[in-house]
Design a protein around this motif. Structure first.
Motif, short mmCIF file in Angstrom:
data_model
loop_
_atom_site.label_atom_id
_atom_site.label_comp_id
_atom_site.label_asym_id
_atom_site.label_seq_id
_atom_site.Cartn_x
_atom_site.Cartn_y
_atom_site.Cartn_z
N THR A 54 0.80 -1.23 0.00
CA THR A 54 0.00 0.00 0.00
C THR A 54 0.83 1.28 0.00
O THR A 54 0.30 2.35 -0.28
N PRO A 110 -2.00 7.74 3.15
CA PRO A 110 -3.27 8.11 3.79
C PRO A 110 -4.38 8.27 2.75
O PRO A 110 -4.11 8.32 1.55
N PRO A 111 -5.62 8.41 3.21
CA PRO A 111 -6.72 8.69 2.30
C PRO A 111 -6.53 10.07 1.65
O PRO A 111 -5.73 10.88 2.10
N VAL A 171 -6.26 13.45 3.58
CA VAL A 171 -5.13 13.64 4.50
C VAL A 171 -3.87 13.80 3.67
O VAL A 171 -3.62 13.01 2.76
N LEU A 220 0.14 13.70 3.71
CA LEU A 220 1.32 13.26 4.44
C LEU A 220 2.45 14.25 4.14
O LEU A 220 2.91 14.35 3.01
N ALA A 252 1.22 14.88 9.44
CA ALA A 252 0.13 14.85 8.48
C ALA A 252 -0.74 16.09 8.65
O ALA A 252 -0.78 16.68 9.73
N GLY A 296 -10.41 11.84 8.64
CA GLY A 296 -9.55 11.16 7.67
C GLY A 296 -8.36 10.51 8.34
O GLY A 296 -7.94 9.41 7.98
N LEU A 297 -7.81 11.20 9.33
CA LEU A 297 -6.68 10.66 10.08
C LEU A 297 -7.09 9.37 10.79
O LEU A 297 -6.36 8.38 10.76
N TRP A 323 -7.29 6.50 8.37
CA TRP A 323 -5.95 6.02 8.00
C TRP A 323 -5.36 5.13 9.08
O TRP A 323 -4.87 4.03 8.80
N GLN A 339 -6.67 1.56 9.53
CA GLN A 339 -6.16 0.58 8.57
C GLN A 339 -4.94 -0.17 9.12
O GLN A 339 -4.61 -1.25 8.63
N TRP A 340 -4.27 0.42 10.10
CA TRP A 340 -3.06 -0.17 10.67
C TRP A 340 -3.24 -0.58 12.13
O TRP A 340 -2.32 -1.12 12.75
#
Length: 94
Positions: A24, A28-29, A32, A34, A50, A57-58, A61, A64-65
């Motif tokens: 990936t 970020p989306p 957002v 970076l 960011a 949005g943060l 992101w 996802q992790w």
């Protein structure tokens, strides 16, 4: 608004984190930006700066992790922004 994002992971997630990052790019989306990212050498961790209009949005992101890493996220100001806040504070003391 800018955010300081710090992450940390345990050695047991290293291979999964490598695989996901290589797939990936850890991007970020779209809502957002970076501004910069630095990875610690010798451990699973690092820091990113960011920028986003809000924390939604943060959050998307980092979710996802979230199965691999833990995060500390803090709103951040640059010198100019902090200076304005400090000046307003000083003015309120008079």
């Amino acid at each position: 608004m800018k955010f300081i994002v710090q992450w940390k992971g345990q050695p047991s997630i290293q291979l999964s984190a490598i695989e996901r990052f290589m797939k990936t790019g850890g991007l970020p989306p779209e809502n957002v930006t970076l501004l910069g990212r630095w990875h610690a050498i010798g451990e699973i961790g690092g820091v990113a700066i960011a920028e986003a209009a809000d924390a939604n949005g943060l959050a998307a992101w980092l979710i996802q992790w979230g199965d691999l890493l833990s995060f500390t996220t803090t709103p951040a100001l640059n010198d100019e922004e902090l200076g304005a806040a400090l000046a307003a504070y000083q003015a309120s003391l008079k």
